[in-house]
Design an enzyme around this catalytic site. Structure first.
Site, PDB file in Angstrom:
ATOM      1  N   LYS A  76       0.863  -1.180   0.000  1.00 51.01           N
ATOM      2  CA  LYS A  76       0.000   0.000   0.000  1.00 51.01           C
ATOM      3  C   LYS A  76       0.903   1.235   0.000  1.00 51.01           C
ATOM      4  CE  LYS A  76      -3.848   1.910   2.760  1.00 51.01           C
ATOM      5  NZ  LYS A  76      -4.749   1.639   3.910  1.00 51.01           N
ATOM      6  N   SER A 151      -9.608   1.746   2.983  1.00 57.82           N
ATOM      7  CA  SER A 151      -8.741   2.515   2.123  1.00 57.82           C
ATOM      8  C   SER A 151      -7.714   1.673   1.354  1.00 57.82           C
ATOM      9  CB  SER A 151      -7.988   3.557   2.961  1.00 57.82           C
ATOM     10  OG  SER A 151      -7.171   2.932   3.925  1.00 57.82           O
ATOM     11  N   SER A 175      -9.864  -0.702   7.128  1.00 58.95           N
ATOM     12  CA  SER A 175      -9.308  -0.598   5.772  1.00 58.95           C
ATOM     13  C   SER A 175      -8.597  -1.826   5.228  1.00 58.95           C
ATOM     14  CB  SER A 175      -8.359   0.585   5.696  1.00 58.95           C
ATOM     15  OG  SER A 175      -9.117   1.754   5.582  1.00 58.95           O
TER      16      SER A 175
HETATM   17  N1  GLN Z   1     -13.240   4.125   6.566  1.00 55.71           N
HETATM   18  C1  GLN Z   1     -12.517   4.505   7.736  1.00 55.71           C
HETATM   19  C2  GLN Z   1     -12.102   5.954   7.619  1.00 55.71           C
HETATM   20  O1  GLN Z   1     -12.366   6.532   6.644  1.00 55.71           O
HETATM   21  C3  GLN Z   1     -11.338   3.617   7.972  1.00 55.71           C
HETATM   22  C4  GLN Z   1     -10.182   3.897   7.124  1.00 55.71           C
HETATM   23  C5  GLN Z   1      -8.980   3.078   7.515  1.00 55.71           C
HETATM   24  O2  GLN Z   1      -9.107   2.041   8.168  1.00 55.71           O
HETATM   25  N2  GLN Z   1      -7.813   3.562   7.135  1.00 55.71           N
HETATM   26  O3  GLN Z   1     -11.537   6.510   8.479  1.00 55.71           O
END
Ligand code: GLN
Length: 483
Positions: A76, A151, A175
């Protein structure tokens, strides 16, 4: 060759059926051919990959072994990679080449993994759909009109489309688990502190944790083994021995107590997903597990608490991007304030700016007690709920997401409706617990995930349960048409 799992690749390399260089070339060609449809990579590192593949082949020729030696992966794009662009999918870091490798990157390279490149993601890991990337949305290989989740959506889409067998992700509020669920993968968020955060660009430091995305639990065990371990450079890394995650995959589930929280089946859950989750429960009962209804009474407060704590920490973490030291700098600033203002206004996308504003507000004098402190108290209540539940059960099971993957753009005008999709995943981050999502069926041709949660440092238990489930089901073996 692109259908092989990490475990199969390790056997193929050991049996000299193919070399890492051959495999790497095959996958790079596949990425060049298919990724334009998906947009799952931000940067490809072909030369580095071939160099690492040849080095791995040489190490094998010298008698070295290892499950990751010569295995292709990708990172990532928030893990720092020496000399390679590390963008966090933001215009702010579009020109940033990291001066060092993140611990996760260095550990996997030392184990002989071959990194093909850096995967797309939501900008600064903020999002659940991979739509907020400066480099454009990622498409779900199961239906190109739908989001892959976020994400870590680039890692998920790439692995689901068989562009590579496994990839790293990070999970601050879901995410890893949510994109895994939406693309038919297995994904694991380890216990907070299990994997070093050194060199991982911070979103919300008390919640962020890195972990594997792969097609099987067996492969997650292999990748996690290469990532986990104490790191003195990360003060929140925990000095706990790392077990052999592959050793107990075949442990019996006889008598395993699975807690099913009533709150996970609340209003808002697609009834077709509820049914698939119940089917997975029946499958695990056949394997000897015992089901117990449980309650996590404070779960309803998790989203509000998370969406105060995560933006608060983000607003602090992202203050380092000021146009002076890293990344984007505006043209011809009038003075220092103008430099800060315009560099940040130009460098950050709308979702990141929204979170910085919310976070700075929640931390400001006069509101700190009302918002941030209250949210931290809720966090403790949620943790206590889990501790009570784990006195009675070994594993908690529920859906990973309330809905299958939505259409690209469908939630753009309403950020809160996207935040609500995190309802089942964020509790594990607030409590610091390990969680795993595994494939459990399809709704309208789109994948659905089941989530398993375990007590601290019991990643091995999650992998054991998921592996046994995968020995008796074939959801995880299905691949998207066209890939
Ligand atoms: N959807 C969550 C957010 O927007 C989690 C994102 C993540 O785990 N990086 O914060």
């Amino acid at each position: 060759m692109h259908q092989l799992t990490l475990a199969e690749i390790a056997r193929g390399l050991a049996d000299k059926k193919f070399s890492s260089e051959e495999l790497t070339k095959t996958l790079l060609a596949r990425i060049a051919q298919l990724d334009p449809q998906l947009n799952s990579f931000i940067t490809l590192t072909e030369d580095l990959a071939l160099e690492q593949a040849r080095a791995a082949d040489a190490r094998r020729a010298n008698g070295e072994t290892g499950a990751l030696l010569g295995a292709p992966i990708a990172h990532k794009d928030l893990f720092c990679t020496l000399g390679v662009r590390t963008s966090c999918a933001s215009k702010m870091l579009d020109n940033f080449k990291a001066p060092y490798d993140a611990t996760v990157v260095a550990k996997l390279a030392a184990a002989g993994a071959v990194s093909l490149g850096k995967t797309n993601m939501d900008e600064f890991a903020m999002g659940s759909a991979n739509e907020s990337s400066y480099y454009g949305a990622v498409k779900n290989p199961w239906n190109l009109e739908h989001v892959p989740g976020g994400s870590s959506g680039g890692s998920a889409a790439a692995v689901a489309a068989r562009l590579l067998p496994a990839a790293t992700g990070t999970d601050t509020g879901g995410s890893i688990r949510q994109p895994a669920a939406l693309t038919n993968l297995t994904g694991l968020k380890p216990t907070y502190g299990r994997v070093s955060r050194w060199g991982m660009i911070a979103y919300a430091s008390s919640l962020d944790q890195a972990g594997p995305l792969a097609r099987t639990a067996e492969d997650c065990a292999i990748l996690l083994q290469g990532m986990a371990g104490f790191d003195p450079q990360d003060s929140t890394s925990i000095d706990e021995p790392v077990p052999d995650f592959s050793a107990n995959l075949n442990g019996s589930l006889q008598g395993l107590r699975i807690g099913v929280p009533a709150e996970f089946f609340s209003e808002g859950l697609d009834p077709r997903i509820a049914e698939l989750v119940h089917n997975s429960v029946k499958e695990l009962e056949k394997l000897g597990a015992v089901i117990k209804p449980i309650s996590l009474p404070n779960m309803q407060h998790a989203i509000p608490a998370y969406y105060v704590i995560a933006p608060a920490e983000a607003s602090s973490n992202l203050s380092r991007f000021d146009g002076v030291r890293f990344g984007h700098r505006c043209e011809n600033p009038k003075d220092l304030t103008d430099l800060y203002k315009r560099s940040r206004a130009e460098g950050f996308g709308p979702e990141v700016q929204r979170r910085i504003l919310v976070g700075a507000y929640a931390l400001s004098a006069g509101y700190y007690d009302a918002y941030y402190l209250q949210a931290q108290k809720i966090r403790r209540l949620i943790k206590n709920d889990f501790m009570t539940a784990f006195n009675e059960v070994d594993i908690i099971l529920g859906p990973t997401t309330p809905n299958p993957a939505w259409k690209i753009g469908a939630k753009n005008s309403d950020p809160v409706s996207a935040y609500l999709e995190d309802v089942y995943t964020i509790t594990a981050n607030l409590a610091g617990l390990p969680g795993l999502s595994m494939p459990a069926g399809f709704v309208d041709g789109l994948p659905v995930g089941v989530q398993l949660l375990a007590p601290y440092f019991q990643e091995g238990r999650l992998l054991n349960v998921a592996h046994q489930y995968q020995l008796h089901t074939d959801w995880h073996t299905r691949s998207p048409a066209g890939f």
